[in-house]
Design a protein around this motif. Sequence first.
Motif, PDB file in Angstrom:
ATOM      1  N   UNK A   1       0.821  -1.184   0.000  1.00  9.64           N
ATOM      2  CA  UNK A   1       0.000   0.000   0.000  1.00  9.64           C
ATOM      3  C   UNK A   1       0.863   1.245   0.000  1.00  9.64           C
ATOM      4  N   UNK A   2       0.402   2.254  -0.697  1.00  6.99           N
ATOM      5  CA  UNK A   2       1.178   3.465  -0.783  1.00  6.99           C
ATOM      6  C   UNK A   2       0.460   4.595  -0.089  1.00  6.99           C
ATOM      7  N   UNK A   3       1.209   5.625   0.248  1.00  2.32           N
ATOM      8  CA  UNK A   3       0.632   6.770   0.943  1.00  2.32           C
ATOM      9  C   UNK A   3      -0.285   7.558   0.029  1.00  2.32           C
ATOM     10  N   UNK A  52      -4.903   2.231  -1.139  1.00  5.64           N
ATOM     11  CA  UNK A  52      -5.155   0.835  -1.529  1.00  5.64           C
ATOM     12  C   UNK A  52      -3.954   0.165  -2.171  1.00  5.64           C
ATOM     13  N   UNK A  53      -2.976   0.953  -2.645  1.00  3.06           N
ATOM     14  CA  UNK A  53      -1.832   0.345  -3.323  1.00  3.06           C
ATOM     15  C   UNK A  53      -2.274  -0.463  -4.525  1.00  3.06           C
ATOM     16  N   UNK A  54      -1.730  -1.656  -4.675  1.00  5.54           N
ATOM     17  CA  UNK A  54      -2.043  -2.470  -5.859  1.00  5.54           C
ATOM     18  C   UNK A  54      -3.313  -3.295  -5.705  1.00  5.54           C
ATOM     19  N   UNK A  71     -14.203   0.743  -2.678  1.00  8.14           N
ATOM     20  CA  UNK A  71     -13.598   1.653  -3.639  1.00  8.14           C
ATOM     21  C   UNK A  71     -12.162   1.929  -3.205  1.00  8.14           C
ATOM     22  N   UNK A  72     -11.225   1.737  -4.105  1.00  2.86           N
ATOM     23  CA  UNK A  72      -9.822   1.978  -3.812  1.00  2.86           C
ATOM     24  C   UNK A  72      -9.432   3.415  -4.106  1.00  2.86           C
ATOM     25  N   UNK A  73      -8.642   4.004  -3.215  1.00  2.00           N
ATOM     26  CA  UNK A  73      -8.164   5.376  -3.386  1.00  2.00           C
ATOM     27  C   UNK A  73      -6.654   5.392  -3.184  1.00  2.00           C
ATOM     28  N   UNK A  74      -5.933   6.023  -4.096  1.00  3.95           N
ATOM     29  CA  UNK A  74      -4.486   6.153  -3.960  1.00  3.95           C
ATOM     30  C   UNK A  74      -4.038   7.337  -4.811  1.00  3.95           C
ATOM     31  N   UNK A  75      -2.896   7.943  -4.459  1.00  2.00           N
ATOM     32  CA  UNK A  75      -2.364   9.036  -5.269  1.00  2.00           C
ATOM     33  C   UNK A  75      -1.544   8.521  -6.445  1.00  2.00           C
TER      34      UNK A  75
END
Length: 241
Positions: A1-3, A52-54, A71-75
């Motif tokens: 997961x990413x910030x 959510x990352x990948x 629902x996935x959220x990521x920058x």
Amino acid sequence: MTSTTSPSPGLRDFYENPAVPVASGDGRTLRQARLLADALDAPGQVILDIGCGDGSAAATATPFLTGHRMIGVDWSQDALRRARPRMGHVVRGELEHGGLPLADGCADAVLFSEILEHLVDPDQALDELRRVLRPGGHLMLSTPNLAAWYNRALLLAGVQPVFSEVSLRGIHGRPGSEVVGHLRLYTARALRSFLTASGFTDVTIKGAPFHGVPRPLRLLDRAACAVPGASSILLAHARRR
């Protein structure tokens, strides 16, 4: 997961590297998914997986959350590209620079896993999570425990605790070989106080194991989950006021 907070150029490159390990393993994911499934009292709830990352953690959790919409959220555009086949619904968003592109009170629950320890401004992040949750909505947050049972022993021996980092280029003074970009660490007491001060209530904290514990110590690590303040990973469940 990413910030979900867009970092500086150096950190951006670090988090975009798919080889960087920034998750604590399926043990945490499964425990967190079960806790959320028990908390949701009606079908058809909207769950935001923020950071959510990948999508691999969401895929692991999905069997426990059937009947709900995740629902996935990521920058990270790269993360979202990889998450889309696993999650279906994904949104690009950041916790700063204008906030998430989501309406106030749009979510019944938010998953915020292994993100808090990577943030420069966790106060702003929790303000944004609270905004997108409906009143009474659920926050399921996980983060490494500074006071994990082995960290207490390491500090007594004058050794840098696991999960803490002094450089993005290498490990110095602590066990392990993986740099993961941790900026902040919490104890159970600090996390509970922080969530309460950020507008959440009914805060409960449970423990989860860490996949990076050496194999001979994993039974002990799982046993430590019975005492959340000494567990490897802190699992917090709170509700929006």
